[in-house]
Design a protein around this motif. Structure first.
Motif, short mmCIF file in Angstrom:
data_model
loop_
_atom_site.label_atom_id
_atom_site.label_comp_id
_atom_site.label_asym_id
_atom_site.label_seq_id
_atom_site.Cartn_x
_atom_site.Cartn_y
_atom_site.Cartn_z
N GLY A 141 0.77 -1.31 -0.02
CA GLY A 141 0.04 -0.05 0.09
C GLY A 141 1.00 1.29 -0.07
N GLU A 142 2.06 1.18 0.28
CA GLU A 142 2.97 2.30 0.43
C GLU A 142 3.36 2.76 -1.25
N PHE A 143 3.29 1.81 -1.94
CA PHE A 143 3.47 2.07 -3.28
C PHE A 143 2.36 1.85 -4.30
N TRP A 144 1.57 1.31 -3.95
CA TRP A 144 0.06 1.23 -4.54
C TRP A 144 -0.77 1.67 -3.78
N PRO A 145 -1.31 2.95 -3.67
CA PRO A 145 -2.10 3.30 -2.65
C PRO A 145 -3.70 2.79 -2.72
N LYS A 146 -4.20 2.72 -1.72
CA LYS A 146 -5.62 2.11 -1.90
C LYS A 146 -6.52 3.31 -2.70
N GLN A 147 -6.47 4.54 -2.52
CA GLN A 147 -7.14 5.40 -3.33
C GLN A 147 -6.24 6.13 -4.53
N GLY A 148 -7.00 6.31 -5.48
CA GLY A 148 -6.28 7.13 -6.56
C GLY A 148 -5.48 6.30 -7.56
N TRP A 149 -4.91 6.89 -8.57
CA TRP A 149 -4.42 6.28 -9.80
C TRP A 149 -2.85 6.39 -9.19
N ASN A 150 -2.20 7.18 -8.53
CA ASN A 150 -0.91 7.44 -8.33
C ASN A 150 -0.18 6.27 -7.91
N LYS A 151 0.72 6.09 -8.22
CA LYS A 151 1.87 5.00 -7.80
C LYS A 151 3.36 5.29 -7.68
N ASN A 152 3.93 4.74 -6.58
CA ASN A 152 5.09 5.37 -6.06
C ASN A 152 6.20 4.15 -6.17
N PRO A 153 7.18 4.36 -7.04
CA PRO A 153 8.21 3.56 -7.12
C PRO A 153 8.98 3.28 -5.94
N GLY A 154 9.47 2.03 -5.89
CA GLY A 154 10.10 1.48 -4.47
C GLY A 154 10.08 -0.05 -4.49
N THR A 155 10.55 -0.49 -3.48
CA THR A 155 10.52 -2.12 -3.10
C THR A 155 9.52 -2.65 -2.13
N ILE A 156 8.71 -3.30 -2.65
CA ILE A 156 7.64 -3.68 -1.62
C ILE A 156 8.19 -5.02 -0.98
N GLN A 157 8.03 -5.04 0.30
CA GLN A 157 8.44 -6.08 1.18
C GLN A 157 7.48 -7.16 1.40
N VAL A 158 7.69 -8.43 1.06
CA VAL A 158 6.45 -9.51 1.45
C VAL A 158 7.26 -10.70 2.39
N VAL A 159 6.62 -10.76 3.42
CA VAL A 159 7.03 -11.74 4.25
C VAL A 159 6.01 -12.76 4.39
N ILE A 160 6.41 -13.77 4.33
CA ILE A 160 5.52 -15.19 4.30
C ILE A 160 5.79 -15.92 5.73
N GLY A 161 5.02 -15.97 6.43
CA GLY A 161 5.25 -16.42 7.93
C GLY A 161 5.25 -17.80 7.90
N PRO A 162 5.40 -18.52 8.95
CA PRO A 162 5.63 -19.90 9.38
C PRO A 162 4.10 -20.38 9.17
N VAL A 163 3.63 -21.67 8.94
CA VAL A 163 2.36 -22.15 8.98
C VAL A 163 1.91 -22.08 10.65
N LEU A 164 0.55 -21.90 10.88
CA LEU A 164 0.23 -21.67 12.13
C LEU A 164 -0.92 -22.76 12.22
N HIS A 165 -0.62 -23.67 12.95
CA HIS A 165 -1.77 -24.73 13.35
C HIS A 165 -2.54 -24.69 14.49
N ALA A 166 -3.77 -24.81 14.34
CA ALA A 166 -4.68 -24.92 15.39
C ALA A 166 -4.45 -25.86 16.49
N GLU A 167 -4.80 -25.37 17.75
CA GLU A 167 -4.45 -25.87 19.10
C GLU A 167 -6.12 -26.80 19.48
N GLY A 168 -6.17 -27.76 19.01
CA GLY A 168 -7.84 -28.32 19.18
C GLY A 168 -8.73 -27.99 18.02
#
Length: 257
Positions: free
Chosen positions: A190-217
């Motif tokens: 969202g810092e580079f592709w804002p929710k509102q409007g057409w404007n886009k900002n150059p830069g590097t998006i950080q994507v973090v994929i977490g460890p799988v989470l299992h239910a307890e019960g």
């Protein structure tokens, strides 16, 4: 905004929309002849990769991904942060086949929506939360059994950069009832592709994929606890990348899909 940047944004949308029209039209003739996995690759994955590439070349929006090693070998429920359209493109290209929970109205969009309808989405009516939950539980379980990932944006809508919305329990409930984990994903698109409007900002998006989470019960308590852990992980990941302006004070997760 400079003239060059405005032109690049205009060119991006021109090529994105024209490629969507061309690709969706072609898909009408090719996709029905393909099995679901191949159909997904042809209709959605290829075009979404093109969209991510166009945003890189024309808009200067690059990305870095951490945690690819956390992706399990078999599909599960993905609970991802929602800030923009970019993550929809990226996640659709990264995971295949993928069934996405989306609002029903999107299927009525000419060409784009018609092509999406061929990919077994879970198209819910947001005005009827109870029916949406039942639909998510039934169709989501079917998609998982068919070997598809199920992508859910638990905040329900795009949340502006720097903020985080409450997580609905629909995704956690689906995972618990299917005896599968959830895969949490955080990013700052969202810092580079804002929710509102057409404007886009150059830069590097950080994507973090977490460890799988299992239910307890099992049962409602396990669903709520798993959902809260997913919210806590995404909140902390957003905070670690400097993408959360305020301290998250707890999920207070809702039952809506």
């Amino acid at each position: 905004m400079s003239t060059v940047r405005a032109f690049r944004i205009f060119l991006f949308y021109l090529l994105l929309s024209s490629s969507a029209l061309l690709w969706c039209t072609l898909s009408f003739f090719v996709a029905p002849l393909l099995p679901f996995r191949a159909r997904y690759r042809f209709v959605n994955q290829t075009w979404c990769r093109c969209a991510v590439w166009l945003s890189k070349v024309l808009l200067g929006i690059h990305y870095e991904v951490k945690g690819l090693e956390n992706i399990p070998a078999t599909p599960c429920v993905i609970l991802a942060k929602h800030q923009s359209t970019w993550e929809t493109f990226y996640l659709s290209a990264q995971f295949e086949p993928l069934s996405q929970v989306l609002k029903r109205e999107l299927l009525y969009v000419p060409f784009f929506g018609w092509a999406m309808a061929m990919l077994k989405p879970i198209a819910i009516d947001r005005s009827n939360p109870k029916a949406a939950l039942k639909q998510l539980a039934k169709q989501g379980h079917e998609r998982l059994e068919q070997g598809a990932w199920v992508l859910i944006f638990p905040e329900g809508t795009r949340i502006p950069a720097g903020q985080i919305g409450k997580f609905s329990r629909g995704g956690a409930a689906l995972a618990v009832n299917a005896n599968l984990p959830v895969l949490p994903i955080a990013h700052n698109a969202g810092e580079f592709w804002p929710k509102q409007g057409w404007n886009k900002n150059p830069g590097t998006i950080q994507v973090v994929i977490g460890p799988v989470l299992h239910a307890e019960g099992t049962g409602p308590r396990a669903i709520a606890e798993l959902n809260d852990r997913a919210f806590a992980w995404v909140s902390q990941a957003q905070r670690d990348m400097g993408a959360l302006e305020t301290e998250a004070s707890g999920n207070g997760s809702s039952a809506a899909a």
